[in-house]
Design a protein around this motif. Structure first.
Motif, PDB file in Angstrom:
ATOM      1  N   THR A 141      -1.605   5.074   2.601  1.00  0.00           N
ATOM      2  CA  THR A 141      -0.586   5.852   3.305  1.00  0.00           C
ATOM      3  C   THR A 141       0.620   5.019   3.714  1.00  0.00           C
ATOM      4  N   ASN A 142       0.377   3.853   4.248  1.00  0.00           N
ATOM      5  CA  ASN A 142       1.450   3.057   4.838  1.00  0.00           C
ATOM      6  C   ASN A 142       2.037   2.012   3.898  1.00  0.00           C
ATOM      7  N   TYR A 143       1.709   2.107   2.607  1.00  0.00           N
ATOM      8  CA  TYR A 143       2.133   1.066   1.670  1.00  0.00           C
ATOM      9  C   TYR A 143       2.934   1.636   0.506  1.00  0.00           C
ATOM     10  N   ASN A 144       3.787   0.788  -0.058  1.00  0.00           N
ATOM     11  CA  ASN A 144       4.601   1.173  -1.212  1.00  0.00           C
ATOM     12  C   ASN A 144       3.841   0.904  -2.511  1.00  0.00           C
ATOM     13  N   GLY A 145       2.572   1.280  -2.527  1.00  0.00           N
ATOM     14  CA  GLY A 145       1.739   1.075  -3.695  1.00  0.00           C
ATOM     15  C   GLY A 145       0.960  -0.226  -3.606  1.00  0.00           C
ATOM     16  N   PHE A 146       0.217  -0.532  -4.668  1.00  0.00           N
ATOM     17  CA  PHE A 146      -0.572  -1.769  -4.672  1.00  0.00           C
ATOM     18  C   PHE A 146       0.271  -2.963  -5.083  1.00  0.00           C
ATOM     19  N   GLN A 147       0.980  -2.835  -6.174  1.00  0.00           N
ATOM     20  CA  GLN A 147       1.651  -3.976  -6.794  1.00  0.00           C
ATOM     21  C   GLN A 147       2.910  -4.370  -6.046  1.00  0.00           C
ATOM     22  N   THR A 148       3.160  -5.680  -5.966  1.00  0.00           N
ATOM     23  CA  THR A 148       4.343  -6.215  -5.295  1.00  0.00           C
ATOM     24  C   THR A 148       5.610  -5.527  -5.781  1.00  0.00           C
ATOM     25  N   GLN A 149       6.461  -5.125  -4.834  1.00  0.00           N
ATOM     26  CA  GLN A 149       7.724  -4.451  -5.121  1.00  0.00           C
ATOM     27  C   GLN A 149       8.864  -5.215  -4.446  1.00  0.00           C
ATOM     28  N   PRO A 150      10.102  -5.039  -4.925  1.00  0.00           N
ATOM     29  CA  PRO A 150      11.232  -5.746  -4.313  1.00  0.00           C
ATOM     30  C   PRO A 150      11.392  -5.459  -2.822  1.00  0.00           C
ATOM     31  N   ASP A 151      11.059  -4.226  -2.402  1.00  0.00           N
ATOM     32  CA  ASP A 151      11.223  -3.881  -0.995  1.00  0.00           C
ATOM     33  C   ASP A 151       9.981  -4.190  -0.166  1.00  0.00           C
ATOM     34  N   GLY A 152       8.971  -4.823  -0.794  1.00  0.00           N
ATOM     35  CA  GLY A 152       7.811  -5.313  -0.055  1.00  0.00           C
ATOM     36  C   GLY A 152       6.876  -4.237   0.439  1.00  0.00           C
ATOM     37  N   ASN A 153       6.044  -4.620   1.399  1.00  0.00           N
ATOM     38  CA  ASN A 153       5.066  -3.750   2.052  1.00  0.00           C
ATOM     39  C   ASN A 153       4.126  -3.094   1.046  1.00  0.00           C
ATOM     40  N   THR A 154       3.459  -3.918   0.268  1.00  0.00           N
ATOM     41  CA  THR A 154       2.465  -3.414  -0.675  1.00  0.00           C
ATOM     42  C   THR A 154       1.096  -3.997  -0.316  1.00  0.00           C
ATOM     43  N   VAL A 155       0.055  -3.372  -0.860  1.00  0.00           N
ATOM     44  CA  VAL A 155      -1.302  -3.856  -0.613  1.00  0.00           C
ATOM     45  C   VAL A 155      -1.451  -5.277  -1.149  1.00  0.00           C
ATOM     46  N   GLN A 156      -0.899  -5.538  -2.319  1.00  0.00           N
ATOM     47  CA  GLN A 156      -0.975  -6.886  -2.891  1.00  0.00           C
ATOM     48  C   GLN A 156      -0.344  -7.910  -1.963  1.00  0.00           C
ATOM     49  N   ASP A 157       0.829  -7.604  -1.415  1.00  0.00           N
ATOM     50  CA  ASP A 157       1.494  -8.535  -0.503  1.00  0.00           C
ATOM     51  C   ASP A 157       0.610  -8.874   0.687  1.00  0.00           C
ATOM     52  N   VAL A 158      -0.006  -7.846   1.264  1.00  0.00           N
ATOM     53  CA  VAL A 158      -0.821  -8.047   2.461  1.00  0.00           C
ATOM     54  C   VAL A 158      -2.047  -8.898   2.147  1.00  0.00           C
ATOM     55  N   ILE A 159      -2.697  -8.648   1.004  1.00  0.00           N
ATOM     56  CA  ILE A 159      -3.872  -9.439   0.630  1.00  0.00           C
ATOM     57  C   ILE A 159      -3.474 -10.895   0.383  1.00  0.00           C
ATOM     58  N   GLU A 160      -2.363 -11.104  -0.317  1.00  0.00           N
ATOM     59  CA  GLU A 160      -1.917 -12.471  -0.593  1.00  0.00           C
ATOM     60  C   GLU A 160      -1.567 -13.211   0.689  1.00  0.00           C
ATOM     61  N   GLN A 161      -0.988 -12.504   1.650  1.00  0.00           N
ATOM     62  CA  GLN A 161      -0.693 -13.130   2.945  1.00  0.00           C
ATOM     63  C   GLN A 161      -1.978 -13.516   3.676  1.00  0.00           C
ATOM     64  N   ALA A 162      -3.008 -12.673   3.558  1.00  0.00           N
ATOM     65  CA  ALA A 162      -4.293 -12.979   4.196  1.00  0.00           C
ATOM     66  C   ALA A 162      -4.935 -14.202   3.546  1.00  0.00           C
ATOM     67  N   ILE A 163      -4.851 -14.304   2.215  1.00  0.00           N
ATOM     68  CA  ILE A 163      -5.395 -15.479   1.524  1.00  0.00           C
ATOM     69  C   ILE A 163      -4.654 -16.742   1.960  1.00  0.00           C
ATOM     70  N   TYR A 164      -3.338 -16.627   2.073  1.00  0.00           N
ATOM     71  CA  TYR A 164      -2.541 -17.777   2.525  1.00  0.00           C
ATOM     72  C   TYR A 164      -2.942 -18.198   3.939  1.00  0.00           C
ATOM     73  N   GLY A 165      -3.153 -17.218   4.811  1.00  0.00           N
ATOM     74  CA  GLY A 165      -3.566 -17.535   6.168  1.00  0.00           C
ATOM     75  C   GLY A 165      -4.933 -18.197   6.223  1.00  0.00           C
ATOM     76  N   LEU A 166      -5.780 -17.889   5.241  1.00  0.00           N
ATOM     77  CA  LEU A 166      -7.134 -18.430   5.219  1.00  0.00           C
ATOM     78  C   LEU A 166      -7.190 -19.810   4.560  1.00  0.00           C
ATOM     79  N   THR A 167      -6.483 -19.964   3.439  1.00  0.00           N
ATOM     80  CA  THR A 167      -6.617 -21.194   2.643  1.00  0.00           C
ATOM     81  C   THR A 167      -5.356 -22.044   2.588  1.00  0.00           C
TER      82      THR A 167
END
Length: 263
Positions: free
Chosen positions: A13-39
């Motif tokens: 609902t709150n995302y611009n789709g799964f795949q990274t987009q120029p305007d951001g806020n995608t599921v992929q972006d959020v997962i990648e940010q979580a991985i960065y925060g972890l590793t």
């Protein structure tokens, strides 16, 4: 270096789709940010495919390579503690380095949900398209059968599709009607779930199929017109694109048994 395969569920609902987009806020972006925060690793994940804005997933898969030595059984909890509540990683395992989520996704199943009761369900507004009028579900089922097999699905693809070929295979497709939340009233028809399993799907393909079937259910088309639209290989021959929030990527099946690393 380790290659990790994960399965994720998300409310789109709150995302611009799964795949990274120029305007951001995608599921992929959020997962990648979580991985960065972890590793501390800035990396790109590879999913089995993209889902559009507002579309949900129960069984999306993705993989990525990491030097982190976190055991596979700890990845889910570690990532989920850094993800928002509408994205949940449900499985993680190590696979061989040549595993690729998109190439190994051999069958995908989508589910589209229509609330055919008289009134919408306020607790499922994000996940159901509420149809205000009565639907001929039997006619919709008949129309759906015409889409089985291997065909050119140009009529059911977005005009913006850039795929070199629109030939895909639909292995199975069926409808299930859940009346558990319906009133004892002639106007309530239940919640209609449509499942479609295929080798792959074009942009907006399932939503256009559903928009066409809804017109069949409304009596605006005959079931046979679905086959006519398929043969036409012309987007104008099919129905409208159904709203995104009724759609969910239900499951992704892999041809990857030999890639799994047993630990």
């Amino acid at each position: 270096m380790r290659n990790l395969l994960m399965r994720v569920s998300y409310d789109g609902t709150n995302y611009n789709g799964f795949q990274t987009q120029p305007d951001g806020n995608t599921v992929q972006d959020v997962i990648e940010q979580a991985i960065y925060g972890l590793t501390g690793e800035s990396l790109k994940i590879t999913a089995s495919g993209r889902t559009d804005a507002g579309v949900h997933a129960r069984g999306q898969i993705f993989n990525f390579c990491s030097v982190a030595m976190i055991p596979p059984e700890r990845w889910c909890s570690a990532l989920n503690s850094r993800l928002p509540s509408d994205i949940v990683v449900t499985d993680a395992q190590e696979v061989s380095l040549d595993f690729h989520s998109r190439r190994e996704a051999k069958r995908k199943t989508y589910r589209y949900t229509i609330n055919a009761n008289q009134f919408p369900d306020p607790f499922h507004l994000r996940y159901q398209f509420h149809h205000y009028g009565r639907l001929n579900v039997s006619a919709m089922e008949e129309g759906l059968k015409h889409l089985l097999g291997t065909h050119d699905y140009t009529s059911f693809a977005s005009r913006r599709s850039t795929k070199p070929s629109h030939v895909r295979t639909i292995y199975d497709a069926w409808m299930e009607v859940d009346t558990s939340m319906s009133r004892d009233h002639p106007r309530d028809q239940g919640v209609v779930h449509t499942y479609i399993t295929g080798s792959g799907f074009l942009q907006h393909m399932v939503r256009i199929i559903m928009g066409t079937l809804i017109e069949v259910g409304e009596g605006k088309r005959t079931p046979e017109s679905v086959r006519t639209a398929l043969i036409a290989q012309n987007r104008a021959a099919a129905g409208p694109t159904a709203v995104s929030h009724g759609l969910m990527l239900w499951d992704v099946e892999l041809d990857a048994a030999s890639y799994i690393i047993r630990t």
